[in-house]
Design an enzyme around this catalytic site. Structure first.
Site, short mmCIF file in Angstrom:
data_model
loop_
_atom_site.label_atom_id
_atom_site.label_comp_id
_atom_site.label_asym_id
_atom_site.label_seq_id
_atom_site.Cartn_x
_atom_site.Cartn_y
_atom_site.Cartn_z
N ARG A 30 1.07 -1.23 0.37
CA ARG A 30 -0.18 0.44 0.08
C ARG A 30 0.91 1.49 0.13
O ARG A 30 1.84 1.37 0.24
CB ARG A 30 -1.06 0.29 1.34
N ASP A 31 0.03 2.24 -0.64
CA ASP A 31 0.99 3.75 -0.97
C ASP A 31 1.00 3.99 0.70
O ASP A 31 -0.14 4.11 1.15
CB ASP A 31 0.42 4.20 -2.30
N ILE A 32 1.85 5.32 0.76
CA ILE A 32 1.85 5.66 2.52
C ILE A 32 1.01 6.42 1.86
O ILE A 32 0.53 7.18 3.17
CB ILE A 32 3.39 5.66 2.28
N ASN A 88 5.14 6.17 -12.76
CA ASN A 88 5.30 7.75 -13.80
C ASN A 88 6.86 7.52 -13.80
O ASN A 88 7.35 7.09 -13.55
CB ASN A 88 5.76 8.78 -12.51
N VAL A 97 10.45 8.49 -6.08
CA VAL A 97 10.97 6.86 -5.53
C VAL A 97 12.24 6.35 -7.39
O VAL A 97 10.91 6.09 -8.39
CB VAL A 97 10.46 5.72 -5.07
N HIS A 101 7.72 1.28 -10.11
CA HIS A 101 6.56 0.95 -9.69
C HIS A 101 5.13 1.80 -10.73
O HIS A 101 5.55 2.11 -10.81
CB HIS A 101 6.45 1.73 -8.39
N HIS A 103 1.10 2.16 -10.03
CA HIS A 103 0.06 2.83 -9.34
C HIS A 103 -0.14 2.17 -9.72
O HIS A 103 -1.37 2.31 -10.53
CB HIS A 103 0.13 3.67 -9.42
P1 AMP Z 1 6.25 8.60 -7.71
O1 AMP Z 1 5.94 9.75 -7.84
O2 AMP Z 1 5.68 7.29 -8.87
O3 AMP Z 1 7.89 7.69 -7.53
O4 AMP Z 1 5.42 7.43 -6.35
C1 AMP Z 1 6.05 7.42 -5.56
C2 AMP Z 1 5.41 7.30 -4.39
O5 AMP Z 1 5.49 5.94 -3.49
C3 AMP Z 1 4.61 8.23 -4.20
O6 AMP Z 1 3.13 8.09 -4.01
C4 AMP Z 1 4.73 7.75 -2.46
O7 AMP Z 1 3.33 8.15 -1.35
C5 AMP Z 1 4.94 6.10 -2.99
N1 AMP Z 1 5.75 6.11 -1.36
C6 AMP Z 1 6.91 6.41 -0.30
N2 AMP Z 1 7.66 6.30 0.27
C7 AMP Z 1 6.85 4.82 0.49
C8 AMP Z 1 7.35 4.27 1.27
N3 AMP Z 1 7.76 3.69 2.60
N4 AMP Z 1 5.65 3.07 1.57
C9 AMP Z 1 4.58 3.04 0.55
N5 AMP Z 1 4.94 3.80 -0.05
C10 AMP Z 1 5.85 5.30 -0.34
#
Ligand code: AMP
Length: 116
Positions: A30-32, A88, A97, A101, A103
């Site tokens: 799950r996204d944080i 993204n 990040v 990944h 979404h």
């Molecule tokens: P992006 O902008 O596509 O790189 O998305 C990165 C996503 O990672 C964002 O939606 C953040 O909320 C999510 N995220 C960052 N750190 C964590 C974590 N430790 N656990 C879960 N989701 C995370």
């Protein structure tokens, strides 16, 4: 595994993550900071920074990420109502990040993004 990658650490269970699916190739958690009632990230277990580093040998892995997303959508009960899959890439693509990944977002009617 990349030592300074937060998603590699979640995959390796070195830091907590709410994992909803995992197999030999991919992990979903799950996204944080969820942007929708269901917001799950599907990542390859091996470190690939972004779509820009994906190559021919990763074709099956990219397919597995999508199959895992489909399975999680079913698990989460949103498959029939619909959902969105987004990758993204890079700064202007909104990537924060740098571990590839996908979404998976759903559980509400999502607005249509404006691209201009
Ligand atoms: P992006 O902008 O596509 O790189 O998305 C990165 C996503 O990672 C964002 O939606 C953040 O909320 C999510 N995220 C960052 N750190 C964590 C974590 N430790 N656990 C879960 N989701 C995370």
């Amino acid at each position: 595994m990349s030592d300074d990658c937060i998603f590699c650490k979640i995959v390796a269970k070195e830091i907590p993550g709410e994992i909803v699916y995992a197999d030999e190739y991919v992990t979903a958690f799950r996204d944080i900071q969820p942007a929708a009632p269901v917001h799950v990230l599907i990542v390859p277990n091996k470190h690939i920074p972004s779509m820009n580093e994906v190559d021919e040998e990763d074709a099956v892995l990219i397919g597995r990420m999508h199959l895992a997303a489909k399975q999680v959508a079913e698990q989460e009960g949103i498959a029939e109502r619909g959902y969105r899959l987004v990758i993204n890439t890079g700064d202007e693509g909104g990537q924060v990040v740098y571990h590839l990944h996908l979404h998976l977002m759903g559980g509400k009617k999502l607005s249509i993004p404006k691209y201009n």
